[in-house]
Design a protein around this motif. Structure first.
Motif, PDB file in Angstrom:
ATOM      1  N   THR A 168       4.493   8.910  11.964  1.00  0.00           N
ATOM      2  CA  THR A 168       3.847  10.154  11.541  1.00  0.00           C
ATOM      3  C   THR A 168       4.845  11.083  10.864  1.00  0.00           C
ATOM      4  OG1 THR A 168       4.170  11.014  13.795  1.00  0.00           O
ATOM      5  CG2 THR A 168       1.998  10.094  13.257  1.00  0.00           C
ATOM      6  N   GLY A 169       6.071  11.134  11.406  1.00  0.00           N
ATOM      7  CA  GLY A 169       7.101  11.967  10.791  1.00  0.00           C
ATOM      8  C   GLY A 169       7.427  11.528   9.381  1.00  0.00           C
ATOM      9  N   GLY A 170       7.420  10.208   9.162  1.00  0.00           N
ATOM     10  CA  GLY A 170       7.708   9.684   7.833  1.00  0.00           C
ATOM     11  C   GLY A 170       6.646  10.006   6.807  1.00  0.00           C
ATOM     12  N   LEU A 171       5.438  10.348   7.252  1.00  0.00           N
ATOM     13  CA  LEU A 171       4.349  10.703   6.348  1.00  0.00           C
ATOM     14  C   LEU A 171       4.100  12.208   6.336  1.00  0.00           C
ATOM     15  CD1 LEU A 171       1.874   7.804   7.194  1.00  0.00           C
ATOM     16  CD2 LEU A 171       3.140   8.096   5.067  1.00  0.00           C
TER      17      LEU A 171
ATOM     18  N   LEU B 138       0.829  -1.211   0.000  1.00  0.00           N
ATOM     19  CA  LEU B 138       0.000   0.000   0.000  1.00  0.00           C
ATOM     20  C   LEU B 138       0.861   1.258   0.000  1.00  0.00           C
ATOM     21  CD1 LEU B 138      -2.810   1.360   0.289  1.00  0.00           C
ATOM     22  CD2 LEU B 138      -2.532   1.150   2.772  1.00  0.00           C
ATOM     23  N   TYR B 139       1.977   1.216   0.725  1.00  0.00           N
ATOM     24  CA  TYR B 139       2.863   2.390   0.814  1.00  0.00           C
ATOM     25  C   TYR B 139       3.329   2.836  -0.562  1.00  0.00           C
ATOM     26  CZ  TYR B 139       6.392   5.509   2.792  1.00  0.00           C
ATOM     27  OH  TYR B 139       7.119   6.624   3.136  1.00  0.00           O
ATOM     28  N   VAL B 140       3.594   1.878  -1.438  1.00  0.00           N
ATOM     29  CA  VAL B 140       4.085   2.196  -2.786  1.00  0.00           C
ATOM     30  C   VAL B 140       3.087   3.076  -3.537  1.00  0.00           C
ATOM     31  CG1 VAL B 140       4.759   1.186  -5.008  1.00  0.00           C
ATOM     32  CG2 VAL B 140       5.443   0.069  -2.867  1.00  0.00           C
ATOM     33  N   PHE B 141       1.793   2.886  -3.254  1.00  0.00           N
ATOM     34  CA  PHE B 141       0.760   3.589  -4.009  1.00  0.00           C
ATOM     35  C   PHE B 141       0.325   4.915  -3.377  1.00  0.00           C
ATOM     36  CE2 PHE B 141       0.267  -0.857  -5.272  1.00  0.00           C
ATOM     37  CZ  PHE B 141       0.212  -0.740  -6.651  1.00  0.00           C
ATOM     38  N   VAL B 142       0.530   5.084  -2.074  1.00  0.00           N
ATOM     39  CA  VAL B 142      -0.020   6.278  -1.416  1.00  0.00           C
ATOM     40  C   VAL B 142       1.030   7.211  -0.836  1.00  0.00           C
ATOM     41  CG1 VAL B 142      -2.132   5.025  -0.831  1.00  0.00           C
ATOM     42  CG2 VAL B 142      -0.285   5.164   0.862  1.00  0.00           C
ATOM     43  N   ALA B 143       2.293   6.831  -0.835  1.00  0.00           N
ATOM     44  CA  ALA B 143       3.320   7.672  -0.226  1.00  0.00           C
ATOM     45  C   ALA B 143       4.523   7.788  -1.156  1.00  0.00           C
ATOM     46  CB  ALA B 143       3.737   7.086   1.130  1.00  0.00           C
TER      47      ALA B 143
ATOM     48  N   ASP C 276      -3.352   6.574   5.343  1.00  0.00           N
ATOM     49  CA  ASP C 276      -2.214   7.041   6.145  1.00  0.00           C
ATOM     50  C   ASP C 276      -2.211   6.342   7.503  1.00  0.00           C
ATOM     51  OD1 ASP C 276      -1.322   8.832   4.215  1.00  0.00           O
ATOM     52  OD2 ASP C 276      -2.540  10.479   4.990  1.00  0.00           O
ATOM     53  N   CYS C 277      -3.379   6.192   8.076  1.00  0.00           N
ATOM     54  CA  CYS C 277      -3.494   5.576   9.405  1.00  0.00           C
ATOM     55  C   CYS C 277      -3.128   4.094   9.369  1.00  0.00           C
ATOM     56  CB  CYS C 277      -4.904   5.760   9.958  1.00  0.00           C
ATOM     57  SG  CYS C 277      -5.321   7.492  10.254  1.00  0.00           S
ATOM     58  N   ILE C 278      -3.443   3.425   8.260  1.00  0.00           N
ATOM     59  CA  ILE C 278      -3.029   2.026   8.107  1.00  0.00           C
ATOM     60  C   ILE C 278      -1.504   1.935   8.124  1.00  0.00           C
ATOM     61  CG2 ILE C 278      -2.933   0.082   6.498  1.00  0.00           C
ATOM     62  CD1 ILE C 278      -5.762   0.763   5.623  1.00  0.00           C
ATOM     63  N   LEU C 279      -0.842   2.830   7.381  1.00  0.00           N
ATOM     64  CA  LEU C 279       0.620   2.819   7.324  1.00  0.00           C
ATOM     65  C   LEU C 279       1.222   3.160   8.688  1.00  0.00           C
ATOM     66  CD1 LEU C 279       1.171   4.625   3.890  1.00  0.00           C
ATOM     67  CD2 LEU C 279       1.159   2.159   4.371  1.00  0.00           C
TER      68      LEU C 279
END
Length: 340
Positions: A290-293, A140-145, A257-260
Motif C-alpha cells: 500500500t505504501g508503494g502505491l 500491469l504495474y507498468v501501465f497503472v503505476a 491497485d488491489c491486484i498489485l
C-alpha cells in the motif's frame, strides 16, 4: 481415511486455531472495535471466499474427472478443498498439512495413485497460477503505476524469476515430478533415508503418478488449461477482498491497485514461506504494498487484520468440516483395487 488419522489432523487444526487467537497484535477490545468498523464489508469478505473455494475445488475436480464421470462428488471435493486449505494456512512452508489429508480422504474413492497424482497436479497448478499472476501483475504495474529505476529493476527481477519458474513447471508437466522430487529429498538431511527407501519401495506407483502428470499436459490439454484458468481466476477474484476492505477506509482506490497489492503481498509472504500461518509476513507485505502505491501503510495493516479474521473464520469452518460427511468409500476403494 481411518478415524484415528482424521483425529490427528483435527487436533492439529484445533491447535492452529488456538495459536491464531493468541497471535493477534492487539487486545481483543481493539480487535472487536476494528471488526465493528468493517460493518457489512466483513460478511462480504467472508462470503467472497465461498466462491473462491468453489473455483479452487472446480479446478481440482477437473483434474480428478478429466471429462469422465467422477467416482467422488463435487461437494466432497469442495469440502476437502476447504479443510485442506485450513490445514495449509496453519502449517509452516504452506503445503505440508492439507495435501496428505486430501490424499488420505480421497484415496478410498479413486485409489491411492489417482488421489496422489490429482493432489500433486492440483498443488502444481495452484503454485503455477501464482507465477502467472505475479507475471501479469508486473506487466500491469507498468501501465497503472509510476515507474523509477528502483521499481524497474525490481520488476525485471520478478519477471525473470516468474519466467524461469514457468519454464521449470512446464518441464515438470512434460516429464512428471514425483520420482524427481523423491530423488531430491533423498539428499536432504533427516528425511533423506526415508525418501530413498520410500522411492525404492514405491517405484512403480511413483512412475505411474509421473505418467499421469505427463499425460495431463500432453494428451489432455483442455483439462490442463481449464484447471489453470480456474486457479488464475481465483487469484484475480481474491483481489476483491482487498478492494472491499480498503473501501471501508477510502474510495480513492481502484481494483487494479488491489491486484498489485495482492500480487506483491502474496509474493512477499511466499518468499518467507517458513513462517507458520504467515505471521508477520502478510502484515509487512500489505504495509509495503500500500505504501508503494501512495496509500497510507496503516490501511495495509488494517487490511491484513481483516484478512486474518476471515482466515480464522474459514480455518474454523475447515476444521469442523473434517468431522462432517465422512463416508467410508469402501465399495469404491474395492472396485479401484480390482481395476488396478
Amino acid at each position: 481415511m481411518k478415524e484415528k488419522f482424521r483425529n490427528i489432523f483435527y487436533i492439529f487444526g484445533i491447535f492452529a486455531i488456538v495459536v491464531m487467537l493468541f497471535t493477534f497484535d492487539m487486545d481483543y477490545g481493539e480487535l472487536w472495535a476494528n471488526i465493528r468498523r468493517a460493518g457489512g464489508w466483513l460478511p462480504a469478505v467472508i462470503l467472497l471466499w465461498v466462491f473462491i473455494y468453489y473455483l479452487n475445488a472446480w479446478s481440482w475436480y477437473a483434474i480428478i474427472c478429466d471429462g469422465k464421470s467422477a467416482r467422488v462428488s463435487f461437494w466432497k471435493v469442495y469440502k476437502l478443498t476447504i479443510s485442506g486449505f485450513a490445514l495449509n494456512y496453519a502449517t509452516p512452508s504452506g503445503l505440508m498439512g492439507g495435501e496428505p489429508y486430501r490424499i488420505m480422504e480421497l484415496s478410498p474413492y479413486v485409489g491411492v495413485s489417482k488421489a496422489t497424482s490429482s493432489v500433486i497436479l492440483y498443488v502444481m497448478m495452484h503454485i503455477f497460477s501464482h507465477f502467472w499472476f505475479w507475471l501479469t501483475s508486473s506487466v500491469l504495474y507498468v501501465f497503472v503505476a509510476p515507474l523509477n529505476w528502483g521499481i524497474g529493476i525490481m520488476l525485471a527481477v520478478v519477471v525473470g524469476f516468474c519466467l524461469l519458474a514457468i519454464y521449470f513447471f512446464m518441464k515438470g508437466y512434460r516429464n512428471g515430478m514425483a520420482v524427481r522430487a523423491l530423488r531430491m529429498l533423498s539428499h536432504v538431511p533427516f528425511v533423506g533415508k526415508w525418501a530413498k527407501r520410500f522411492g525404492e519401495e514405491q517405484k512403480e506407483t511413483l512412475e505411474r503418478i509421473d505418467s499421469q502428470i505427463a499425460e495431463l499436459h500432453k494428451q489432455r490439454r483442455s483439462t490442463f488449461y481449464i484447471s489453470l484458468g480456474l486457479e488464475y481466476a481465483a487469484r484475480v477474484v481474491g483481489c476483491l477482498e482487498v478492494y472491499f476492505i480498503l473501501n471501508i477506509l477510502t474510495t480513492d482506490v481502484s481494483f487494479f491497485d488491489c491486484i498489485l497489492i495482492m500480487a506483491f503481498t502474496s509474493l512477499f509472504a511466499n518468499l518467507l514461506f517458513f513462517s507458520p500461518m504467515q505471521l508477520g509476513t502478510r502484515e509487512g507485505g500489505f504495509a509495503l504494498a500500500t505504501g508503494g502505491l501512495a496509500i497510507p501503510s496503516a490501511f495495509g495493516i488494517y487490511t491484513s487484520l481483516i484478512t486474518r479474521v476471515r482466515e480464522l473464520f474459514w480455518i474454523i469452518v475447515g476444521v469442523m468440516l473434517m468431522k462432517i460427511g465422512n463416508g467410508t468409500g469402501k465399495i469404491k476403494e474395492k472396485n479401484e483395487q480390482e481395476t488396478e
